[in-house]
Design a protein around this motif. Structure first.
Motif, PDB file in Angstrom:
ATOM      1  N   THR A 170       0.835  -1.201   0.000  1.00  0.00           N
ATOM      2  CA  THR A 170       0.000   0.000   0.000  1.00  0.00           C
ATOM      3  C   THR A 170       0.871   1.254   0.000  1.00  0.00           C
ATOM      4  O   THR A 170       0.598   2.209  -0.737  1.00  0.00           O
ATOM      5  CB  THR A 170      -0.928   0.006   1.233  1.00  0.00           C
ATOM      6  OG1 THR A 170      -1.726  -1.165   1.211  1.00  0.00           O
ATOM      7  CG2 THR A 170      -1.812   1.234   1.254  1.00  0.00           C
ATOM      8  N   PHE A 171       1.933   1.228   0.809  1.00  0.00           N
ATOM      9  CA  PHE A 171       2.852   2.367   0.865  1.00  0.00           C
ATOM     10  C   PHE A 171       3.516   2.605  -0.489  1.00  0.00           C
ATOM     11  O   PHE A 171       3.577   3.747  -0.965  1.00  0.00           O
ATOM     12  CB  PHE A 171       3.915   2.130   1.939  1.00  0.00           C
ATOM     13  CG  PHE A 171       5.015   3.153   1.909  1.00  0.00           C
ATOM     14  CD1 PHE A 171       4.797   4.440   2.376  1.00  0.00           C
ATOM     15  CD2 PHE A 171       6.264   2.839   1.393  1.00  0.00           C
ATOM     16  CE1 PHE A 171       5.803   5.396   2.333  1.00  0.00           C
ATOM     17  CE2 PHE A 171       7.274   3.779   1.348  1.00  0.00           C
ATOM     18  CZ  PHE A 171       7.053   5.063   1.823  1.00  0.00           C
ATOM     19  N   VAL A 172       3.990   1.561  -1.120  1.00  0.00           N
ATOM     20  CA  VAL A 172       4.677   1.696  -2.417  1.00  0.00           C
ATOM     21  C   VAL A 172       3.704   2.215  -3.474  1.00  0.00           C
ATOM     22  O   VAL A 172       4.050   3.082  -4.279  1.00  0.00           O
ATOM     23  CB  VAL A 172       5.313   0.352  -2.843  1.00  0.00           C
ATOM     24  CG1 VAL A 172       5.885   0.438  -4.242  1.00  0.00           C
ATOM     25  CG2 VAL A 172       6.384  -0.058  -1.848  1.00  0.00           C
ATOM     26  N   ARG A 173       2.493   1.728  -3.436  1.00  0.00           N
ATOM     27  CA  ARG A 173       1.479   2.200  -4.388  1.00  0.00           C
ATOM     28  C   ARG A 173       1.165   3.677  -4.151  1.00  0.00           C
ATOM     29  O   ARG A 173       1.030   4.456  -5.098  1.00  0.00           O
ATOM     30  CB  ARG A 173       0.229   1.349  -4.249  1.00  0.00           C
ATOM     31  CG  ARG A 173      -0.663   1.397  -5.438  1.00  0.00           C
ATOM     32  CD  ARG A 173      -1.726   0.338  -5.318  1.00  0.00           C
ATOM     33  NE  ARG A 173      -2.440   0.214  -6.568  1.00  0.00           N
ATOM     34  CZ  ARG A 173      -3.327  -0.704  -6.817  1.00  0.00           C
ATOM     35  NH1 ARG A 173      -3.611  -1.614  -5.906  1.00  0.00           N
ATOM     36  NH2 ARG A 173      -3.942  -0.740  -7.969  1.00  0.00           N
ATOM     37  N   MET A 174       1.062   4.074  -2.880  1.00  0.00           N
ATOM     38  CA  MET A 174       0.824   5.478  -2.547  1.00  0.00           C
ATOM     39  C   MET A 174       1.986   6.346  -3.053  1.00  0.00           C
ATOM     40  O   MET A 174       1.779   7.434  -3.585  1.00  0.00           O
ATOM     41  CB  MET A 174       0.659   5.658  -1.040  1.00  0.00           C
ATOM     42  CG  MET A 174       0.445   7.102  -0.624  1.00  0.00           C
ATOM     43  SD  MET A 174       0.595   7.360   1.148  1.00  0.00           S
ATOM     44  CE  MET A 174       2.323   7.054   1.395  1.00  0.00           C
ATOM     45  N   MET A 175       3.215   5.849  -2.902  1.00  0.00           N
ATOM     46  CA  MET A 175       4.383   6.594  -3.385  1.00  0.00           C
ATOM     47  C   MET A 175       4.337   6.758  -4.899  1.00  0.00           C
ATOM     48  O   MET A 175       4.735   7.799  -5.435  1.00  0.00           O
ATOM     49  CB  MET A 175       5.680   5.917  -2.939  1.00  0.00           C
ATOM     50  CG  MET A 175       5.946   6.026  -1.452  1.00  0.00           C
ATOM     51  SD  MET A 175       5.984   7.734  -0.840  1.00  0.00           S
ATOM     52  CE  MET A 175       7.418   8.369  -1.696  1.00  0.00           C
ATOM     53  N   ALA A 176       3.850   5.757  -5.602  1.00  0.00           N
ATOM     54  CA  ALA A 176       3.705   5.878  -7.064  1.00  0.00           C
ATOM     55  C   ALA A 176       2.714   6.991  -7.398  1.00  0.00           C
ATOM     56  O   ALA A 176       2.928   7.759  -8.341  1.00  0.00           O
ATOM     57  CB  ALA A 176       3.272   4.546  -7.673  1.00  0.00           C
ATOM     58  N   TRP A 177       1.634   7.092  -6.613  1.00  0.00           N
ATOM     59  CA  TRP A 177       0.677   8.191  -6.832  1.00  0.00           C
ATOM     60  C   TRP A 177       1.316   9.539  -6.509  1.00  0.00           C
ATOM     61  O   TRP A 177       1.071  10.534  -7.202  1.00  0.00           O
ATOM     62  CB  TRP A 177      -0.594   7.992  -6.000  1.00  0.00           C
ATOM     63  CG  TRP A 177      -1.552   7.006  -6.587  1.00  0.00           C
ATOM     64  CD1 TRP A 177      -1.960   5.836  -6.036  1.00  0.00           C
ATOM     65  CD2 TRP A 177      -2.223   7.096  -7.849  1.00  0.00           C
ATOM     66  NE1 TRP A 177      -2.840   5.197  -6.875  1.00  0.00           N
ATOM     67  CE2 TRP A 177      -3.018   5.951  -7.994  1.00  0.00           C
ATOM     68  CE3 TRP A 177      -2.222   8.037  -8.876  1.00  0.00           C
ATOM     69  CZ2 TRP A 177      -3.806   5.715  -9.122  1.00  0.00           C
ATOM     70  CZ3 TRP A 177      -3.001   7.811 -10.003  1.00  0.00           C
ATOM     71  CH2 TRP A 177      -3.784   6.657 -10.120  1.00  0.00           C
ATOM     72  N   ILE A 178       2.133   9.585  -5.479  1.00  0.00           N
ATOM     73  CA  ILE A 178       2.815  10.829  -5.123  1.00  0.00           C
ATOM     74  C   ILE A 178       3.776  11.238  -6.239  1.00  0.00           C
ATOM     75  O   ILE A 178       3.843  12.412  -6.613  1.00  0.00           O
ATOM     76  CB  ILE A 178       3.527  10.693  -3.756  1.00  0.00           C
ATOM     77  CG1 ILE A 178       2.486  10.634  -2.647  1.00  0.00           C
ATOM     78  CG2 ILE A 178       4.528  11.823  -3.538  1.00  0.00           C
ATOM     79  CD1 ILE A 178       3.037  10.270  -1.286  1.00  0.00           C
ATOM     80  N   TYR A 179       4.506  10.295  -6.787  1.00  0.00           N
ATOM     81  CA  TYR A 179       5.398  10.597  -7.912  1.00  0.00           C
ATOM     82  C   TYR A 179       4.597  11.067  -9.125  1.00  0.00           C
ATOM     83  O   TYR A 179       4.998  11.999  -9.815  1.00  0.00           O
ATOM     84  CB  TYR A 179       6.266   9.381  -8.256  1.00  0.00           C
ATOM     85  CG  TYR A 179       7.591   9.399  -7.532  1.00  0.00           C
ATOM     86  CD1 TYR A 179       8.774   9.526  -8.225  1.00  0.00           C
ATOM     87  CD2 TYR A 179       7.652   9.324  -6.146  1.00  0.00           C
ATOM     88  CE1 TYR A 179       9.993   9.562  -7.565  1.00  0.00           C
ATOM     89  CE2 TYR A 179       8.846   9.357  -5.473  1.00  0.00           C
ATOM     90  CZ  TYR A 179      10.021   9.486  -6.189  1.00  0.00           C
ATOM     91  OH  TYR A 179      11.223   9.538  -5.533  1.00  0.00           O
ATOM     92  N   THR A 180       3.467  10.430  -9.378  1.00  0.00           N
ATOM     93  CA  THR A 180       2.602  10.852 -10.482  1.00  0.00           C
ATOM     94  C   THR A 180       2.187  12.309 -10.307  1.00  0.00           C
ATOM     95  O   THR A 180       2.312  13.118 -11.228  1.00  0.00           O
ATOM     96  CB  THR A 180       1.343   9.963 -10.542  1.00  0.00           C
ATOM     97  OG1 THR A 180       1.752   8.617 -10.783  1.00  0.00           O
ATOM     98  CG2 THR A 180       0.385  10.422 -11.619  1.00  0.00           C
ATOM     99  N   ALA A 181       1.718  12.638  -9.115  1.00  0.00           N
ATOM    100  CA  ALA A 181       1.288  14.013  -8.832  1.00  0.00           C
ATOM    101  C   ALA A 181       2.463  14.985  -8.931  1.00  0.00           C
ATOM    102  O   ALA A 181       2.315  16.088  -9.473  1.00  0.00           O
ATOM    103  CB  ALA A 181       0.661  14.090  -7.445  1.00  0.00           C
ATOM    104  N   GLY A 182       3.607  14.589  -8.432  1.00  0.00           N
ATOM    105  CA  GLY A 182       4.787  15.452  -8.482  1.00  0.00           C
ATOM    106  C   GLY A 182       5.228  15.756  -9.898  1.00  0.00           C
ATOM    107  O   GLY A 182       5.499  16.912 -10.239  1.00  0.00           O
TER     108      GLY A 182
END
Length: 148
Positions: A6-18
């Motif tokens: 879940t954390f890694v998936r959330m980080m992928a979303w954060i990178y997408t937004a960034g």
């Protein structure tokens, strides 16, 4: 889905937004100086926008599907890390292809050049630690921890 996944998936979303944010903010005049440099440090041209947009799209795909997330972060580590290293040592970029089209400059580890390359250094470092921290625990190792 485990907490780590879940954390890694959330980080992928954060990178997408960034990455999407970089594309957006580079076109907002208030953030650019008279020479067209974002935050007075670097020019973001169409090639940069394209790379950031591709990075955002790839991030959205891996985050939404839950597949290929770790390879996505390793590609980020390699490409953006190489770009930062080349930026510090030649003052050019790999991702925008300027390292292949312009004359190399001497290495510059001064404050300004470090500031220019800092976003890619941070992107690389965080992606590296996300990738390392998300490695699956082997069954034998997990059993040793449970039985101890």
């Amino acid at each position: 889905m485990g907490t780590n996944r879940t954390f890694v998936r959330m980080m992928a979303w954060i990178y997408t937004a960034g990455f999407a944010f970089v594309v957006f903010v580079s076109h907002v005049p208030i953030f650019n100086d008279a020479q067209g440099r974002l935050f007075g440090l670097f020019k973001i041209d169409l090639r940069d926008d394209f790379v950031h947009l591709l990075s955002a799209i790839a991030g959205a795909v891996v985050a939404s599907t839950g597949r290929w997330i770790l390879p996505y972060f390793w590609v980020i580590v390699v490409l953006y890390g190489l770009d930062a290293l080349v930026g510090l040592t030649t003052q050019l970029g790999v991702l925008d292809l300027t390292v292949f089209t312009q004359a190399w400059q001497p290495p510059d580890f001064g404050f300004r050049n470090i500031a220019i390359n800092l976003p890619h250094i941070v992107i690389t470092a965080v992606a590296f630690f996300v990738s390392l921290g998300s490695r699956p625990v082997s069954t034998a190792r997990a059993e040793r921890h449970v039985s101890a």
